[in-house]
Design a protein around this motif. Structure first.
Motif, PDB file in Angstrom:
ATOM      1  N   ALA A 118       0.796  -1.230   0.000  1.00 33.47           N
ATOM      2  CA  ALA A 118       0.000   0.000   0.000  1.00 33.47           C
ATOM      3  C   ALA A 118       0.825   1.275   0.000  1.00 33.47           C
ATOM      4  O   ALA A 118       0.414   2.281  -0.577  1.00 33.47           O
ATOM      5  CB  ALA A 118      -0.947  -0.007   1.204  1.00 33.47           C
ATOM      6  N   GLY A 119       1.982   1.288   0.672  1.00 38.39           N
ATOM      7  CA  GLY A 119       2.785   2.507   0.719  1.00 38.39           C
ATOM      8  C   GLY A 119       2.000   3.660   1.326  1.00 38.39           C
ATOM      9  O   GLY A 119       1.389   3.534   2.383  1.00 38.39           O
ATOM     10  N   LEU A 120       1.992   4.796   0.640  1.00 37.97           N
ATOM     11  CA  LEU A 120       1.262   5.966   1.122  1.00 37.97           C
ATOM     12  C   LEU A 120      -0.185   5.979   0.655  1.00 37.97           C
ATOM     13  O   LEU A 120      -0.900   6.965   0.861  1.00 37.97           O
ATOM     14  CB  LEU A 120       1.980   7.249   0.678  1.00 37.97           C
ATOM     15  CG  LEU A 120       3.380   7.438   1.264  1.00 37.97           C
ATOM     16  CD1 LEU A 120       4.025   8.700   0.709  1.00 37.97           C
ATOM     17  CD2 LEU A 120       3.366   7.470   2.783  1.00 37.97           C
ATOM     18  N   GLY A 121      -0.631   4.908   0.010  1.00 34.42           N
ATOM     19  CA  GLY A 121      -2.041   4.719  -0.281  1.00 34.42           C
ATOM     20  C   GLY A 121      -2.588   5.453  -1.484  1.00 34.42           C
ATOM     21  O   GLY A 121      -3.810   5.487  -1.691  1.00 34.42           O
ATOM     22  N   LYS A 122      -1.725   6.016  -2.321  1.00 30.37           N
ATOM     23  CA  LYS A 122      -2.225   6.848  -3.432  1.00 30.37           C
ATOM     24  C   LYS A 122      -2.992   6.028  -4.464  1.00 30.37           C
ATOM     25  O   LYS A 122      -4.079   6.419  -4.898  1.00 30.37           O
ATOM     26  CB  LYS A 122      -1.058   7.592  -4.091  1.00 30.37           C
ATOM     27  CG  LYS A 122      -0.424   8.641  -3.189  1.00 30.37           C
ATOM     28  CD  LYS A 122       0.714   9.364  -3.879  1.00 30.37           C
ATOM     29  CE  LYS A 122       1.341  10.411  -2.968  1.00 30.37           C
ATOM     30  NZ  LYS A 122       2.466  11.122  -3.635  1.00 30.37           N
ATOM     31  N   ASP A 123      -2.440   4.895  -4.879  1.00 28.76           N
ATOM     32  CA  ASP A 123      -3.137   4.070  -5.868  1.00 28.76           C
ATOM     33  C   ASP A 123      -4.410   3.475  -5.282  1.00 28.76           C
ATOM     34  O   ASP A 123      -5.447   3.397  -5.951  1.00 28.76           O
ATOM     35  CB  ASP A 123      -2.219   2.961  -6.387  1.00 28.76           C
ATOM     36  CG  ASP A 123      -1.160   3.482  -7.353  1.00 28.76           C
ATOM     37  OD1 ASP A 123      -1.289   4.633  -7.815  1.00 28.76           O
ATOM     38  OD2 ASP A 123      -0.210   2.729  -7.655  1.00 28.76           O
ATOM     39  N   ALA A 124      -4.343   3.042  -4.035  1.00 24.93           N
ATOM     40  CA  ALA A 124      -5.527   2.485  -3.384  1.00 24.93           C
ATOM     41  C   ALA A 124      -6.637   3.532  -3.300  1.00 24.93           C
ATOM     42  O   ALA A 124      -7.825   3.216  -3.481  1.00 24.93           O
ATOM     43  CB  ALA A 124      -5.172   1.976  -1.990  1.00 24.93           C
ATOM     44  N   PHE A 125      -6.260   4.775  -3.056  1.00 27.13           N
ATOM     45  CA  PHE A 125      -7.248   5.850  -2.978  1.00 27.13           C
ATOM     46  C   PHE A 125      -7.903   6.084  -4.335  1.00 27.13           C
ATOM     47  O   PHE A 125      -9.119   6.287  -4.424  1.00 27.13           O
ATOM     48  CB  PHE A 125      -6.586   7.129  -2.477  1.00 27.13           C
ATOM     49  CG  PHE A 125      -7.541   8.270  -2.287  1.00 27.13           C
ATOM     50  CD1 PHE A 125      -8.432   8.279  -1.228  1.00 27.13           C
ATOM     51  CD2 PHE A 125      -7.548   9.341  -3.160  1.00 27.13           C
ATOM     52  CE1 PHE A 125      -9.323   9.330  -1.045  1.00 27.13           C
ATOM     53  CE2 PHE A 125      -8.432  10.399  -2.992  1.00 27.13           C
ATOM     54  CZ  PHE A 125      -9.315  10.397  -1.932  1.00 27.13           C
ATOM     55  N   VAL A 126      -7.116   6.046  -5.403  1.00 25.43           N
ATOM     56  CA  VAL A 126      -7.671   6.204  -6.751  1.00 25.43           C
ATOM     57  C   VAL A 126      -8.712   5.117  -7.015  1.00 25.43           C
ATOM     58  O   VAL A 126      -9.812   5.391  -7.514  1.00 25.43           O
ATOM     59  CB  VAL A 126      -6.559   6.145  -7.813  1.00 25.43           C
ATOM     60  CG1 VAL A 126      -7.145   6.049  -9.221  1.00 25.43           C
ATOM     61  CG2 VAL A 126      -5.660   7.370  -7.716  1.00 25.43           C
ATOM     62  N   LEU A 127      -8.369   3.880  -6.667  1.00 25.81           N
ATOM     63  CA  LEU A 127      -9.295   2.772  -6.900  1.00 25.81           C
ATOM     64  C   LEU A 127     -10.533   2.885  -6.015  1.00 25.81           C
ATOM     65  O   LEU A 127     -11.649   2.567  -6.446  1.00 25.81           O
ATOM     66  CB  LEU A 127      -8.581   1.443  -6.664  1.00 25.81           C
ATOM     67  CG  LEU A 127      -7.443   1.135  -7.646  1.00 25.81           C
ATOM     68  CD1 LEU A 127      -6.709  -0.136  -7.238  1.00 25.81           C
ATOM     69  CD2 LEU A 127      -7.958   1.001  -9.078  1.00 25.81           C
ATOM     70  N   ALA A 128     -10.365   3.349  -4.782  1.00 28.83           N
ATOM     71  CA  ALA A 128     -11.518   3.558  -3.902  1.00 28.83           C
ATOM     72  C   ALA A 128     -12.423   4.660  -4.449  1.00 28.83           C
ATOM     73  O   ALA A 128     -13.650   4.576  -4.342  1.00 28.83           O
ATOM     74  CB  ALA A 128     -11.053   3.895  -2.488  1.00 28.83           C
ATOM     75  N   ASN A 140       5.762  -1.858   6.550  1.00 29.42           N
ATOM     76  CA  ASN A 140       6.688  -0.955   7.212  1.00 29.42           C
ATOM     77  C   ASN A 140       5.951  -0.196   8.318  1.00 29.42           C
ATOM     78  O   ASN A 140       4.961   0.492   8.047  1.00 29.42           O
ATOM     79  CB  ASN A 140       7.280   0.032   6.209  1.00 29.42           C
ATOM     80  CG  ASN A 140       8.303   0.944   6.840  1.00 29.42           C
ATOM     81  OD1 ASN A 140       7.952   1.903   7.514  1.00 29.42           O
ATOM     82  ND2 ASN A 140       9.577   0.642   6.637  1.00 29.42           N
ATOM     83  N   PRO A 141       6.387  -0.312   9.572  1.00 30.41           N
ATOM     84  CA  PRO A 141       5.639   0.291  10.685  1.00 30.41           C
ATOM     85  C   PRO A 141       5.474   1.802  10.570  1.00 30.41           C
ATOM     86  O   PRO A 141       4.413   2.338  10.886  1.00 30.41           O
ATOM     87  CB  PRO A 141       6.467  -0.085  11.917  1.00 30.41           C
ATOM     88  CG  PRO A 141       7.265  -1.272  11.502  1.00 30.41           C
ATOM     89  CD  PRO A 141       7.555  -1.077  10.042  1.00 30.41           C
ATOM     90  N   VAL A 142       6.526   2.506  10.128  1.00 29.32           N
ATOM     91  CA  VAL A 142       6.442   3.959  10.015  1.00 29.32           C
ATOM     92  C   VAL A 142       5.460   4.354   8.923  1.00 29.32           C
ATOM     93  O   VAL A 142       4.595   5.218   9.108  1.00 29.32           O
ATOM     94  CB  VAL A 142       7.835   4.564   9.737  1.00 29.32           C
ATOM     95  CG1 VAL A 142       7.725   6.051   9.419  1.00 29.32           C
ATOM     96  CG2 VAL A 142       8.758   4.343  10.934  1.00 29.32           C
ATOM     97  N   VAL A 143       5.566   3.731   7.759  1.00 29.39           N
ATOM     98  CA  VAL A 143       4.661   4.043   6.647  1.00 29.39           C
ATOM     99  C   VAL A 143       3.229   3.694   7.017  1.00 29.39           C
ATOM    100  O   VAL A 143       2.290   4.425   6.694  1.00 29.39           O
ATOM    101  CB  VAL A 143       5.100   3.300   5.373  1.00 29.39           C
ATOM    102  CG1 VAL A 143       4.137   3.565   4.229  1.00 29.39           C
ATOM    103  CG2 VAL A 143       6.512   3.726   4.968  1.00 29.39           C
TER     104      VAL A 143
END
Length: 273
Positions: A118-128, A140-143
């Motif tokens: 997921a990373g910073l969620g940009k692609d997931a947000f587009v799909l949502a 990654n715990p920080v991300v």
């Protein structure tokens, strides 16, 4: 996590965030003494300025990652309400976008999609935004903390449309390989692993350089594909740099290519009409 992928400190930009900062330190396995106070990210404690790596900032705008050192860029945070992400939501081309075509989105066909990187969620947000029910894995715990904070703020937004989109996104922190191995079947699995062999000449935006440092290289990315194929009911979509080798050296069923990146589509069976 190694020293350079762990926060050197967690900085409260106001006293009211100290409790949240202590909770964050506990979740990240950091000692409470690393929680400090500063009135702004431009006025970090003097002892921070000579260190490498990054700090996490907590303030009115949520959690952000601030690189340390001379000429360091400003903080990076997950913001689904403003900036480039908001612009893409409103003017990004809808179902005509290449990512939508790769996933197989149609207005009459809502899909459940698992974004295992997921990373910073940009692609997931587009799909949502396009109606997909999104499950997000981030190891990654920080991300994961940055992403969780961005989703929390989106869910609390005064914009009802943004709230509705955010409610279609659920985050699960933890190793994607293990989570995929334990996952139930899902319509589509989406993968965008960090590419380990980036050319030295390739440009990386300054505000993403610290993110790349924190995440590191997904050296085990090849292991994701067979697991993803076993979980996906219809297809696996892999985003890659345009000239990168196939993930796990497996040729896709077909591809969609752009100027800098491409989507490799591995079809298990036809999507329903």
């Amino acid at each position: 996590m190694s020293d350079l992928t762990s926060p050197q400190a967690i900085i409260c930009l106001a006293d009211e965030y100290r409790t949240d900062a202590l909770s964050l330190a506990l979740r990240l396995g950091l000692p409470a003494e690393l929680v400090c106070h500063s009135s702004s990210n431009k006025d970090l404690p003097e002892k921070m300025k000579s260190l490498e790596g990054f700090v996490l900032l907590l303030g009115e705008e949520g959690v952000s990652l601030q690189p340390l050192g001379k000429k360091a860029p400003g903080p990076t945070r997950v913001d689904f309400e403003g900036g480039a992400v908001a612009h893409r939501r409103k003017f990004g081309g809808g179902s005509g976008q290449m990512i939508a075509k790769a996933v197989g989105i149609k207005a009459s066909r809502p899909l459940k999609v698992l974004d295992a990187t997921a990373g910073l969620g940009k692609d997931a947000f587009v799909l949502a935004c396009l109606g997909c029910e999104m499950m997000l894995y981030e190891r990654n715990p920080v991300v994961s903390e940055l992403l969780a904070d961005g989703l929390r703020r989106a869910n609390q937004s005064l914009d009802p449309e943004l709230q509705s989109i955010a409610q279609r996104m659920s985050l699960s922190a933890g190793d994607s390989l293990q989570q995929l191995a334990d996952s139930e079947r899902v319509g589509v699995v989406y993968l965008d692993p960090m590419f380990p062999d980036r050319s030295k000449s390739a440009s990386v935006k300054k505000d993403m350089a610290a993110f790349h440092q924190v995440v590191g290289k997904d050296e085990d990315a090849d292991q994701l594909l067979p697991l993803a194929k076993s979980v996906a009911e219809y297809r696996v979509v892999v985003k890659r740099p345009r000239k990168a080798p196939f993930l796990n050296d497996e040729s896709p069923t077909y591809q969609l290519s752009g100027k800098t990146s491409r989507y490799d589509i591995y079809v298990n069976r036809k999507l329903p009409d």
